[in-house]
Enzyme design. Structure first.
Site, PDB file in Angstrom:
ATOM      1  N   GLY A 208       1.217  -1.514   0.064  1.00  0.00           N
ATOM      2  CA  GLY A 208      -0.435   0.251  -0.229  1.00  0.00           C
ATOM      3  C   GLY A 208       0.798   1.413  -0.185  1.00  0.00           C
ATOM      4  O   GLY A 208       1.837   1.534  -0.233  1.00  0.00           O
ATOM      5  N   ASN A 209       0.296   2.565  -0.046  1.00  0.00           N
ATOM      6  CA  ASN A 209       1.126   3.755   0.381  1.00  0.00           C
ATOM      7  C   ASN A 209       0.110   4.427   1.235  1.00  0.00           C
ATOM      8  O   ASN A 209      -0.556   3.607   2.246  1.00  0.00           O
ATOM      9  CB  ASN A 209       0.883   4.299  -1.426  1.00  0.00           C
ATOM     10  CG  ASN A 209      -0.234   4.645  -1.874  1.00  0.00           C
ATOM     11  OD1 ASN A 209      -0.637   5.712  -1.040  1.00  0.00           O
ATOM     12  ND2 ASN A 209      -0.994   4.201  -2.913  1.00  0.00           N
TER      13      ASN A 209
END
Ligand code: FMN
Length: 408
Positions: A208-209
């Site tokens: 993810g980020n």
């Protein structure tokens, strides 16, 4: 610190005015609550007096030597009426002064924000719509009501927006004036992606980020306040939906891609503010990947995700504006804006909003600063402000670039 007058009229949503009052005082503002007599059927004066630290009166006959019916409006920096009933909108549009709140509205030189809340039938009635148009024509901000649960089992447009949304927009108006929420996006359809995609590795893990979705939320909130019909394609964002905005939840880049293509087909403006993973694991394990204490961790082969912004540019319909976002850091080769200009040329979008994320700035923070680069070479700096203020600055760049043919 600003002096805010919080007008409260007699709708069931008056109880939410206490939360809005709290948001204003916690932001350091001096708040004078001016309820209508009807509002006090729903919330007692003591609640407003205790939370604001100021006296509460509803009529022009109290505190006569103070000439409150004139002085409260004259000395205010901002008037927010929340909830604004159908009756209050009618009295304000007619220029009546039959209680302290309407008298205050006639003497206020400052920006005025009305936040209507009522049953859908009352909101959609031509009388109410005419009153709203009159107030907007005179320069007031009239926010569109949220869509959702009303009093009792009914549902539809008419609900009071969340107090946090109202407070955020009031802050934008305080900073930049009422014109910042002009109704210049009325009749426009806007699609915004927000948040960050998650690419699954196995049933429990993902790549993810750190994108929080807050800037996309602010863009949606401000666009809706300026009259647009807004769809927010939201990748993994836990925030409550902004008022009047339809949220389409997605998880992965592939889901975001499908939703954006479907929603963008008839949009006037497409904004790609979501942080989309460039790569995803080549395969997703069907069962949780186990820790093997003896061995080294497995490497994870990655494959490229499609370039959704470039695809949206290719499929752009005539007159549609496509706005990209770039989170950039400078390096030895070039500074942030040089990298961003190259990205704008590569992607072919109309506008690129550039965030300097050197040193972990921006992600999850309440404030932001950006530059908006245009394909025609123009560039606009939007200085440090709340994400709603930055959103207003971005719409200021977008709105005049929309083709007049489709303008409402
Ligand atoms: C239980 C109840 C709930 C009401 N809710 C609303 C409402 O949400 N919006 C509205 O416009 N009027 C609502 N009304 C009607 C207003 O109270 C009525 O029009 C009143 O005259 C408004 O006066 P004011 O605008 O001076 O406060 C409600 C009335 C009752 C009894």
């Amino acid at each position: 610190m600003s002096r805010i007058v919080l007008g409260v009229s007699g709708g069931v949503a008056a109880y939410k005015a206490a939360l809005l009052l709290r948001a204003f005082t916690e932001a350091g503002h001096d708040v004078r609550v001016v309820p209508t007599p009807g509002a006090l059927h729903f919330v007692g004066a003591a609640t407003f007096e205790a939370l604001s630290g100021n006296p509460v009166t509803t009529d022009v006959w109290s505190d006569v030597p103070e000439v409150a019916h004139v002085r409260i409006g004259q000395t205010a920096d901002l008037v927010v009426v929340a909830p604004a009933t159908a009756d209050l909108l009618a009295r304000a549009a007619a220029g009546r002064a039959d209680d302290l709140l309407t008298a205050t509205l006639l003497t206020a030189h400052c920006p005025v924000v009305f936040v209507p809340a009522m049953h859908t039938e009352m909101w959609l009635h031509p009388a109410t719509q005419d009153n709203v148009a009159t107030l907007r024509r005179r320069g007031a901000v009239v926010l569109p009501p949220a869509v959702g649960r009303l009093t009792g089992p009914d549902s539809g447009p008419g609900r009071l927006p969340e107090p946090a949304d109202i407070a955020a927009l009031a802050d934008v108006v305080l900073t930049s004036g009422a014109a910042v929420l002009a109704h210049d996006l009325a009749g426009r359809r806007v699609v915004i992606s927000a948040g960050g995609t998650r690419e699954p590795l196995d049933p429990v893990r993902y790549l993810g980020n750190r994108s929080s979705g807050k800037q996309g939320w602010a863009l949606a909130r401000v666009a809706a306040a300026r009259g647009a019909e807004v769809v927010l394609v939201a990748a993994n964002v836990e925030l409550p939906a902004p008022f009047g905005v339809r949220v389409v939840p997605v998880g992965t880049a592939e889901e975001l891609r499908s939703a954006m293509h479907a929603e963008a087909a008839d949009a006037d403006v497409v904004v790609m503010s979501a942080a989309v993973a460039d790569f995803r694991p080549a395969s997703v394990a069907g069962a949780k990947m186990k820790k093997d204490s003896a061995g080294e961790p497995d490497s994870v082969p990655l494959v490229r995700n499609p370039d959704i912004l470039a695809e949206l540019v290719t499929k752009r319909r005539p007159g549609q504006l496509v706005v990209g976002f770039a989170a950039e850091t400078g390096d030895d080769d070039a500074d942030v804006l040089t990298h961003a200009r190259a990205k704008l040329a590569r992607k072919g979008c109309d506008l690129l909003v550039v965030n300097d994320v050197s040193g972990g700035q921006v992600f999850g923070r309440a404030d932001n600063a950006v530059a908006v680069l245009a394909a025609d070479g123009a560039s606009t700096e939007i200085g440090l402000g709340t994400k709603d203020t930055v959103a207003a600055g971005i719409w200021d760049v977008v709105a005049p670039r929309l083709e007049p043919a489709t303008q409402a």
